[in-house]
Design a protein around this motif. Structure first.
Motif, PDB file in Angstrom:
ATOM      1  N   UNK A  19      93.331  86.949  61.708  1.00  0.00           N
ATOM      2  CA  UNK A  19      93.945  86.246  60.575  1.00  0.00           C
ATOM      3  C   UNK A  19      93.116  86.446  59.312  1.00  0.00           C
ATOM      4  N   UNK A  20      91.797  86.305  59.425  1.00  0.00           N
ATOM      5  CA  UNK A  20      90.933  86.461  58.248  1.00  0.00           C
ATOM      6  C   UNK A  20      91.068  87.854  57.650  1.00  0.00           C
ATOM      7  N   UNK A  21      91.009  88.889  58.516  1.00  0.00           N
ATOM      8  CA  UNK A  21      91.064  90.266  58.015  1.00  0.00           C
ATOM      9  C   UNK A  21      92.416  90.581  57.383  1.00  0.00           C
ATOM     10  N   UNK A  22      93.501  90.141  58.014  1.00  0.00           N
ATOM     11  CA  UNK A  22      94.824  90.399  57.477  1.00  0.00           C
ATOM     12  C   UNK A  22      95.048  89.666  56.162  1.00  0.00           C
ATOM     13  N   UNK A  23      94.564  88.419  56.095  1.00  0.00           N
ATOM     14  CA  UNK A  23      94.683  87.648  54.857  1.00  0.00           C
ATOM     15  C   UNK A  23      93.870  88.294  53.741  1.00  0.00           C
ATOM     16  N   UNK A  62      92.921  96.513  66.956  1.00  0.00           N
ATOM     17  CA  UNK A  62      93.773  95.374  66.567  1.00  0.00           C
ATOM     18  C   UNK A  62      94.647  95.712  65.369  1.00  0.00           C
ATOM     19  N   UNK A  63      94.236  96.711  64.588  1.00  0.00           N
ATOM     20  CA  UNK A  63      94.969  97.071  63.374  1.00  0.00           C
ATOM     21  C   UNK A  63      94.506  96.333  62.134  1.00  0.00           C
ATOM     22  N   UNK A  64      93.627  95.339  62.304  1.00  0.00           N
ATOM     23  CA  UNK A  64      93.170  94.547  61.157  1.00  0.00           C
ATOM     24  C   UNK A  64      91.986  95.185  60.454  1.00  0.00           C
ATOM     25  N   UNK A 181      88.486  78.738  56.833  1.00  0.00           N
ATOM     26  CA  UNK A 181      88.454  78.874  58.283  1.00  0.00           C
ATOM     27  C   UNK A 181      89.685  78.224  58.899  1.00  0.00           C
ATOM     28  N   UNK A 182      90.321  78.942  59.812  1.00  0.00           N
ATOM     29  CA  UNK A 182      91.548  78.478  60.454  1.00  0.00           C
ATOM     30  C   UNK A 182      91.230  78.003  61.863  1.00  0.00           C
TER      31      UNK A 182
END
Length: 376
Positions: A19-23, A62-64, A181-182
């Motif tokens: 999530x962090x990398x994609x965001x 993962x693609x991120x 942080x999620x």
């Protein structure tokens, strides 16, 4: 090419990291996401759950993440300010325009303001720091307490905020970006779709179940054994029982006061008992774990780098096609290490120690090359 860096350990790479990398990719407009990742041992002095090549591979698969660069052990198993300085230095060498990181605050302006306040130079900070040290607190605890007294609006006791603060202090040319942080906090063991790395590892050891990770990381759990400190206890115990006191004090992170405590810890029956026996307000669990890494590696104080903002080489661990293009763009300007040479002698020693309980004949430094991960 817009490059965004993330400083990470990926211990292991999980849904929160994804999530962090994609965001970060979306919000910074990155063409390439580069992770600068700890090697076989983490900043807090733990053996990484899986070796650095497997963790790097899982992150790219993962693609991120497009490119994973190693943060060498001598720079990575260090207190937060040194860790941050070295990692930021690598990101800036690579020409990254942005550094993205997770934080509890999610407010990059608050982090920047705190970093620019020069709190450590204020007389009241120095006074509070001295009093906290005299009261028996560790240097990390004492500095956090002193900081909180002077600058109460920024919580420097939270793990991600600590690193974020030091990233901001270290940044020279790079812009900062933060993702709140999620999900679970750093040490939160609760079960959810987004869990902490600590919680994921603990749940796996308790139940054998893998949760809250992408498919590439789940596959790693299914095909490899996860490492943890207890596996290293027999060899660590032997060294603690046989190394002379004077030799221990020559190792990184061990002073004349701590050395006898470590020798007594060698009489305990398990790693966890030893860690608990040695830990005090002055010597935190993190400091003791880093000392144990020093013992395991026989890491001499004279081997500590003199500068932390000048990492002497850039070593790719894994990349996809985008990552390969990024490396081509900088290879003429940077000392990129893609095959074994004498600059990796210390890392070879680290990997030898890391693989001791793993019975993995392939896990040898000079046999490894950067991994190309096809996105097809």
């Amino acid at each position: 090419m817009q490059k965004t860096a993330i400083i990470a350990e990926y211990n292991p790479f999980h849904n929160g990291h994804y999530y962090q990398a994609q965001t970060a990719r979306q919000e910074t407009g990155a063409d390439i996401m580069i992770a600068i990742m700890s090697a076989q041992f983490t900043q807090r002095g733990e053996p990484a759950s899986f070796d650095k090549w497997k963790r790097a591979k899982a992150a790219v698969e993962s693609g991120a993440i497009d490119l994973v660069i190693e943060l060498p052990t001598r720079y990575g198993v260090q207190r937060a300010d040194r860790f941050a300085t070295a990692a930021v230095s690598i990101a800036e060498q690579l020409g990254c325009q942005t550094l993205s990181f997770g934080s509890e605050s999610g407010d990059v302006d608050a982090i920047l303001h705190a970093a620019r306040a020069d709190v450590e130079e204020m007389p009241i900070y120095k006074k509070e720091l001295r009093q906290a040290l005299q009261a028996g607190h560790s240097s990390a605890q004492a500095s956090s307490r002193a900081f909180q007294t002077v600058y109460p609006t920024f919580d420097l006791t939270r793990p991600n905020n600590i690193l974020a603060y030091h990233y901001a202090k270290a940044a020279k040319t790079i812009q900062l970006h933060t993702v709140k942080r999620l999900g679970a906090d750093y040490h939160d063991p609760s079960l959810a779709d987004v869990m902490s790395a600590t919680g994921i590892r603990a749940h796996y050891l308790d139940s054998g179940e893998v949760r809250a990770v992408p498919k590439a990381t789940e596959a790693m759990f299914r095909t490899q054994s996860m490492t943890h400190w207890e596996l290293y206890w027999p060899v660590l115990q032997y060294k603690l029982r046989t190394l002379p006191l004077t030799t221990l004090t020559e190792l990184v992170g061990i002073d004349e006061s701590l050395a006898p405590r470590l020798i007594r810890a060698g009489l305990e029956t398990s790693f966890d008992q030893a860690l608990t026996a040695v830990s005090t307000r002055r010597y935190t669990r993190t400091a003791i774990q880093r000392a144990f890494v020093s013992v395991l590696l026989h890491w001499l104080k004279e081997e500590v780098p003199t500068l932390f903002d000048d990492v002497p080489y850039v070593r790719p661990l894994a990349f996809n096609e985008i990552g390969r293009l990024a490396l081509r763009d900088v290879k003429q300007d940077l000392p990129i290490v893609s095959k074994f040479d004498t600059r990796l002698d210390f890392e070879a020693r680290v990997t030898e120690a890391y693989r001791l309980p793993l019975q993995n004949d392939e896990l040898i430094e000079h046999r490894q090359r950067p991994q190309f991960i096809s996105s097809k």
